[in-house]
Design a protein around this motif. Structure first.
Motif, PDB file in Angstrom:
ATOM      1  N   GLN A  18      59.056   3.496  19.669  1.00 37.89           N
ATOM      2  CA  GLN A  18      58.103   3.175  20.727  1.00 37.89           C
ATOM      3  C   GLN A  18      58.530   3.788  22.050  1.00 37.89           C
ATOM      4  O   GLN A  18      57.709   4.294  22.800  1.00 37.89           O
ATOM      5  N   SER A  19      59.848   3.747  22.294  1.00 32.33           N
ATOM      6  CA  SER A  19      60.327   4.258  23.568  1.00 32.33           C
ATOM      7  C   SER A  19      60.141   5.768  23.636  1.00 32.33           C
ATOM      8  O   SER A  19      59.785   6.318  24.668  1.00 32.33           O
ATOM      9  N   LYS A  20      60.383   6.453  22.487  1.00 25.01           N
ATOM     10  CA  LYS A  20      60.166   7.905  22.463  1.00 25.01           C
ATOM     11  C   LYS A  20      58.696   8.209  22.740  1.00 25.01           C
ATOM     12  O   LYS A  20      58.364   9.116  23.498  1.00 25.01           O
ATOM     13  N   LEU A  21      57.819   7.409  22.082  1.00 30.57           N
ATOM     14  CA  LEU A  21      56.389   7.624  22.283  1.00 30.57           C
ATOM     15  C   LEU A  21      56.002   7.383  23.740  1.00 30.57           C
ATOM     16  O   LEU A  21      55.208   8.127  24.314  1.00 30.57           O
ATOM     17  N   ALA A  22      56.581   6.315  24.321  1.00 32.52           N
ATOM     18  CA  ALA A  22      56.253   5.991  25.704  1.00 32.52           C
ATOM     19  C   ALA A  22      56.686   7.126  26.624  1.00 32.52           C
ATOM     20  O   ALA A  22      55.929   7.562  27.498  1.00 32.52           O
ATOM     21  N   THR A  23      57.936   7.628  26.413  1.00 34.49           N
ATOM     22  CA  THR A  23      58.414   8.735  27.245  1.00 34.49           C
ATOM     23  C   THR A  23      57.536   9.963  27.025  1.00 34.49           C
ATOM     24  O   THR A  23      57.191  10.678  27.957  1.00 34.49           O
ATOM     25  N   MET A  24      57.168  10.166  25.755  1.00 29.28           N
ATOM     26  CA  MET A  24      56.323  11.309  25.415  1.00 29.28           C
ATOM     27  C   MET A  24      54.983  11.189  26.157  1.00 29.28           C
ATOM     28  O   MET A  24      54.488  12.176  26.710  1.00 29.28           O
ATOM     29  N   GLY A  25      54.416   9.980  26.171  1.00 29.99           N
ATOM     30  CA  GLY A  25      53.159   9.745  26.867  1.00 29.99           C
ATOM     31  C   GLY A  25      53.291  10.087  28.342  1.00 29.99           C
ATOM     32  O   GLY A  25      52.449  10.780  28.925  1.00 29.99           O
ATOM     33  N   GLU A  26      54.406   9.617  28.952  1.00 25.10           N
ATOM     34  CA  GLU A  26      54.682   9.920  30.363  1.00 25.10           C
ATOM     35  C   GLU A  26      54.750  11.428  30.563  1.00 25.10           C
ATOM     36  O   GLU A  26      54.228  11.978  31.525  1.00 25.10           O
ATOM     37  N   MET A  27      55.438  12.095  29.613  1.00 24.30           N
ATOM     38  CA  MET A  27      55.633  13.538  29.702  1.00 24.30           C
ATOM     39  C   MET A  27      54.302  14.278  29.666  1.00 24.30           C
ATOM     40  O   MET A  27      54.086  15.218  30.422  1.00 24.30           O
ATOM     41  N   ILE A  28      53.450  13.833  28.749  1.00 25.47           N
ATOM     42  CA  ILE A  28      52.152  14.506  28.638  1.00 25.47           C
ATOM     43  C   ILE A  28      51.381  14.333  29.933  1.00 25.47           C
ATOM     44  O   ILE A  28      50.761  15.272  30.440  1.00 25.47           O
ATOM     45  N   GLY A  29      51.484  13.132  30.519  1.00 26.04           N
ATOM     46  CA  GLY A  29      50.869  12.895  31.821  1.00 26.04           C
ATOM     47  C   GLY A  29      51.410  13.875  32.854  1.00 26.04           C
ATOM     48  O   GLY A  29      50.675  14.449  33.660  1.00 26.04           O
ATOM     49  N   ASN A  30      52.730  14.075  32.796  1.00 20.85           N
ATOM     50  CA  ASN A  30      53.364  14.993  33.740  1.00 20.85           C
ATOM     51  C   ASN A  30      52.961  16.442  33.509  1.00 20.85           C
ATOM     52  O   ASN A  30      52.739  17.188  34.451  1.00 20.85           O
ATOM     53  N   ILE A  31      52.885  16.841  32.221  1.00 22.98           N
ATOM     54  CA  ILE A  31      52.458  18.209  31.923  1.00 22.98           C
ATOM     55  C   ILE A  31      51.049  18.429  32.470  1.00 22.98           C
ATOM     56  O   ILE A  31      50.764  19.425  33.136  1.00 22.98           O
ATOM     57  N   ALA A  32      50.187  17.433  32.215  1.00 23.92           N
ATOM     58  CA  ALA A  32      48.805  17.553  32.697  1.00 23.92           C
ATOM     59  C   ALA A  32      48.785  17.782  34.203  1.00 23.92           C
ATOM     60  O   ALA A  32      48.076  18.640  34.719  1.00 23.92           O
ATOM     61  N   HIS A  33      49.634  16.980  34.921  1.00 23.21           N
ATOM     62  CA  HIS A  33      49.720  17.126  36.369  1.00 23.21           C
ATOM     63  C   HIS A  33      50.197  18.508  36.784  1.00 23.21           C
ATOM     64  O   HIS A  33      49.650  19.135  37.675  1.00 23.21           O
ATOM     65  N   GLN A  34      51.254  18.957  36.097  1.00 24.01           N
ATOM     66  CA  GLN A  34      51.867  20.227  36.476  1.00 24.01           C
ATOM     67  C   GLN A  34      50.963  21.407  36.130  1.00 24.01           C
ATOM     68  O   GLN A  34      51.096  22.470  36.700  1.00 24.01           O
ATOM     69  N   TRP A  35      50.088  21.218  35.182  1.00 20.60           N
ATOM     70  CA  TRP A  35      49.209  22.316  34.765  1.00 20.60           C
ATOM     71  C   TRP A  35      47.935  22.417  35.594  1.00 20.60           C
ATOM     72  O   TRP A  35      47.278  23.445  35.606  1.00 20.60           O
ATOM     73  N   ASP A  56      68.249  17.503  38.973  1.00 25.32           N
ATOM     74  CA  ASP A  56      67.134  18.411  39.288  1.00 25.32           C
ATOM     75  C   ASP A  56      66.205  18.589  38.095  1.00 25.32           C
ATOM     76  O   ASP A  56      64.983  18.633  38.250  1.00 25.32           O
ATOM     77  N   LYS A  57      66.796  18.699  36.891  1.00 26.73           N
ATOM     78  CA  LYS A  57      65.954  18.831  35.699  1.00 26.73           C
ATOM     79  C   LYS A  57      65.061  17.603  35.539  1.00 26.73           C
ATOM     80  O   LYS A  57      63.881  17.716  35.206  1.00 26.73           O
ATOM     81  N   SER A  58      65.628  16.421  35.767  1.00 27.49           N
ATOM     82  CA  SER A  58      64.846  15.193  35.646  1.00 27.49           C
ATOM     83  C   SER A  58      63.709  15.197  36.662  1.00 27.49           C
ATOM     84  O   SER A  58      62.570  14.845  36.335  1.00 27.49           O
ATOM     85  N   LEU A  59      64.052  15.606  37.888  1.00 27.92           N
ATOM     86  CA  LEU A  59      63.025  15.607  38.938  1.00 27.92           C
ATOM     87  C   LEU A  59      61.917  16.607  38.623  1.00 27.92           C
ATOM     88  O   LEU A  59      60.740  16.344  38.867  1.00 27.92           O
ATOM     89  N   LYS A  60      62.302  17.744  38.049  1.00 27.65           N
ATOM     90  CA  LYS A  60      61.319  18.766  37.710  1.00 27.65           C
ATOM     91  C   LYS A  60      60.299  18.206  36.712  1.00 27.65           C
ATOM     92  O   LYS A  60      59.124  18.528  36.755  1.00 27.65           O
ATOM     93  N   LEU A  61      60.806  17.370  35.799  1.00 26.54           N
ATOM     94  CA  LEU A  61      59.914  16.828  34.772  1.00 26.54           C
ATOM     95  C   LEU A  61      58.940  15.781  35.319  1.00 26.54           C
ATOM     96  O   LEU A  61      57.938  15.485  34.697  1.00 26.54           O
ATOM     97  N   ALA A  76      55.601  16.483  39.692  1.00 25.75           N
ATOM     98  CA  ALA A  76      54.180  16.681  39.975  1.00 25.75           C
ATOM     99  C   ALA A  76      53.535  15.371  40.395  1.00 25.75           C
ATOM    100  O   ALA A  76      52.780  15.312  41.360  1.00 25.75           O
ATOM    101  N   GLN A  77      53.859  14.298  39.660  1.00 23.02           N
ATOM    102  CA  GLN A  77      53.256  13.006  39.977  1.00 23.02           C
ATOM    103  C   GLN A  77      53.828  12.409  41.256  1.00 23.02           C
ATOM    104  O   GLN A  77      53.252  11.506  41.822  1.00 23.02           O
ATOM    105  N   PHE A  78      54.999  12.898  41.648  1.00 16.85           N
ATOM    106  CA  PHE A  78      55.603  12.350  42.864  1.00 16.85           C
ATOM    107  C   PHE A  78      54.995  12.979  44.110  1.00 16.85           C
ATOM    108  O   PHE A  78      54.654  12.268  45.049  1.00 16.85           O
ATOM    109  N   SER A  79      54.863  14.298  44.099  1.00 19.44           N
ATOM    110  CA  SER A  79      54.322  14.934  45.302  1.00 19.44           C
ATOM    111  C   SER A  79      52.855  14.562  45.477  1.00 19.44           C
ATOM    112  O   SER A  79      52.387  14.370  46.602  1.00 19.44           O
ATOM    113  N   ALA A  80      52.141  14.396  44.353  1.00 21.40           N
ATOM    114  CA  ALA A  80      50.730  14.000  44.458  1.00 21.40           C
ATOM    115  C   ALA A  80      50.604  12.622  45.098  1.00 21.40           C
ATOM    116  O   ALA A  80      49.595  12.311  45.728  1.00 21.40           O
ATOM    117  N   LYS A  81      51.610  11.778  44.930  1.00 21.52           N
ATOM    118  CA  LYS A  81      51.539  10.409  45.449  1.00 21.52           C
ATOM    119  C   LYS A  81      52.225  10.273  46.814  1.00 21.52           C
ATOM    120  O   LYS A  81      52.484   9.171  47.275  1.00 21.52           O
TER     121      LYS A  81
END
Ligand SMILES: Nc1ncnc2c1ncn2[C@@H]1O[C@H](COP(=O)(O)OP(=O)(O)O)[C@@H](O)[C@H]1O
Ligand SMILES: [Mg+2]
Length: 393
Positions: free
Chosen positions: A160-177, A247-252, A255-260
């Motif tokens: 579940q935790s992997k899925l949750a992180t994955m969900g967050e990641m997809i949200g982040n990819i969407a933002h970054q794209w 820095d790698k963590s922040l990069k991931l 997108a959602q941070f600067s938007a907010k």
């Protein structure tokens, strides 16, 4: 009471009918079978399951001692507690009886209450012993079952935790794209429009294609960043540069941070440590996302500070926000699996997994406190999560 008067079967052995009668009378509430000889007693134990045997010592043909020896030598009967009934009250006889394996002895004539209490006691002891033995035999089974249950539960949480992180990641990819994708559509439709009006120049094509090219590169770079985070082959202990990992963590998540409009302030003492980088990134992302979830509720300045520094033989990373902190009584609970205050938007797994990772995989720890601090001459209060990582020299 732990014994059952009806179920507990007692064998009473005495050659003297009068003694039998007295004892039967005292034990009238129990399920008692009697026998007037040792030989008969031995055949009775073959046919019945007794819980206690009251055994006279002095009997013709076969003495109580002999009966006792035979009972103790027999697999089926050796565990049945035996109480000797005896007129002998000399010390050496009592000791001999106990040496033969009796649990107790009673001297005749008995006091009714004493006989009753001893019988009750030994029935209770025997039943407790039996329970203990059964439990012992089943203990391994129980442990195996429990371990299996726990492992199953753990696996579910990990997934579940992997899925949750994955969900967050997809949200982040969407933002970054979003940004580069809209650049690509803007540039390409601009080129088509100019072509329609016959206004397209070589310069337009070159700069447009360069723009599209660099945007596409950026898209593929973000995918690489996320992919490397999920690469199981990278799950190895290696020397990592803490500020690079941060820095790698922040990069991931950025997108959602600067938007907010979240202000990120880094104050990093850099150092190389041996750790699992992706796991550490997972923990940092959990903490950063939690901080984000809280500070975006603020109408004023939204602040997340990241500090790192050496302390004794550990390296600490702090993530501090300005969202007011966490109620003291929740400090323990927030690390429980499924604890969330975000209703359907939260999983409650982030901090649980972070603690698991810190303690079990990275040999470190995570703690939380509320912190009041000054930033640019203004005072703020927020949650401060501290990650402790071991420094190995
Ligand atoms: N920085 C923070 N400030 C205030 N509360 C927090 C913070 N981080 C975590 N929490 C609390 O801890 C809870 C558990 O967090 P977590 O395990 O990550 O699950 P989730 O984020 O899905 O709720 C959150 O729901 C929130 O109530
Ligand atoms: Mg969370």
């Amino acid at each position: 009471m732990d014994y059952d008067k009806d179920a507990n079967k007692i064998l009473l052995v005495d050659d003297n009918p009068k003694n039998l009668q007295v004892a039967m009378n005292i034990l009238k509430d129990f399920n008692v079978i009697y026998s007037t000889s040792g030989e008969n007693a031995l055949s009775l134990v073959e046919e019945n399951d007794f819980d206690l045997i009251l055994l006279d010592i002095v009997m013709p043909n076969m003495s109580g001692y002999e009966v006792c020896e035979k009972l103790k030598a027999n697999e089926k009967t050796k565990e049945i507690p035996i109480i000797f009934l005896t007129v002998k009250d000399e010390e050496k006889d009592i000791i001999e009886g106990l040496d033969k394996g009796a649990v107790d002895y009673l001297t005749k004539p008995f006091y009714p209450q004493v006989l009753l209490k001893r019988v009750q006691l030994h029935l209770k002891l025997a039943s407790s012993l039996k329970k203990l033995k059964d439990m012992n035999e089943h203990l391994n089974e129980i442990i195996d079952k429990k371990v299996e249950e726990i492992t199953k539960k753990e696996n579910i949480i990990v997934r579940q935790s992997k899925l949750a992180t994955m969900g967050e990641m997809i949200g982040n990819i969407a933002h970054q794209w979003r940004q580069p994708l809209s650049s690509i559509t803007t540039v390409s439709s601009g080129i088509l429009l100019k072509k329609d009006f016959d206004k397209l120049t070589d310069d337009d094509i070159i700069s447009g294609m360069n723009m599209i090219n660099s945007s596409a590169k950026y898209l593929s770079q973000t995918i690489d960043d996320f992919k490397s985070f999920y690469d199981p082959k990278r799950n190895k202990f290696k020397n990592i540069d803490i500020s690079e990992t941060i820095d790698k963590s922040l990069k991931l998540v950025k997108a959602q941070f600067s938007a907010k409009e979240i202000i990120l302030v880094k104050n990093l003492e850099n150092i190389k440590i041996t750790s699992l980088e992706n796991e550490l990134i997972q923990v940092l992302i959990n903490l950063l996302n939690n901080a984000r979830d809280e500070v975006i509720k603020l109408k004023t300045k939204r602040l997340i500070l990241i500090n790192s520094y050496k302390q004794d033989d550990s390296f600490n990373i702090e993530i501090i926000d300005n969202a007011g902190g966490i109620k003291e009584e929740l400090h323990k609970k927030i690390f429980d699996a499924y604890f969330t205050t975000k209703e359907e938007k939260g999983t409650g797994i982030g901090l649980y997994m972070s603690k698991e990772i810190m303690q079990k995989l990275l040999d470190g720890d995570i703690k939380v406190e509320n912190s009041t601090y000054k930033f640019e001459n203004e005072e703020f209060t927020g949650a401060k999560f501290t990650l402790k990582l071991p420094l190995i020299f």
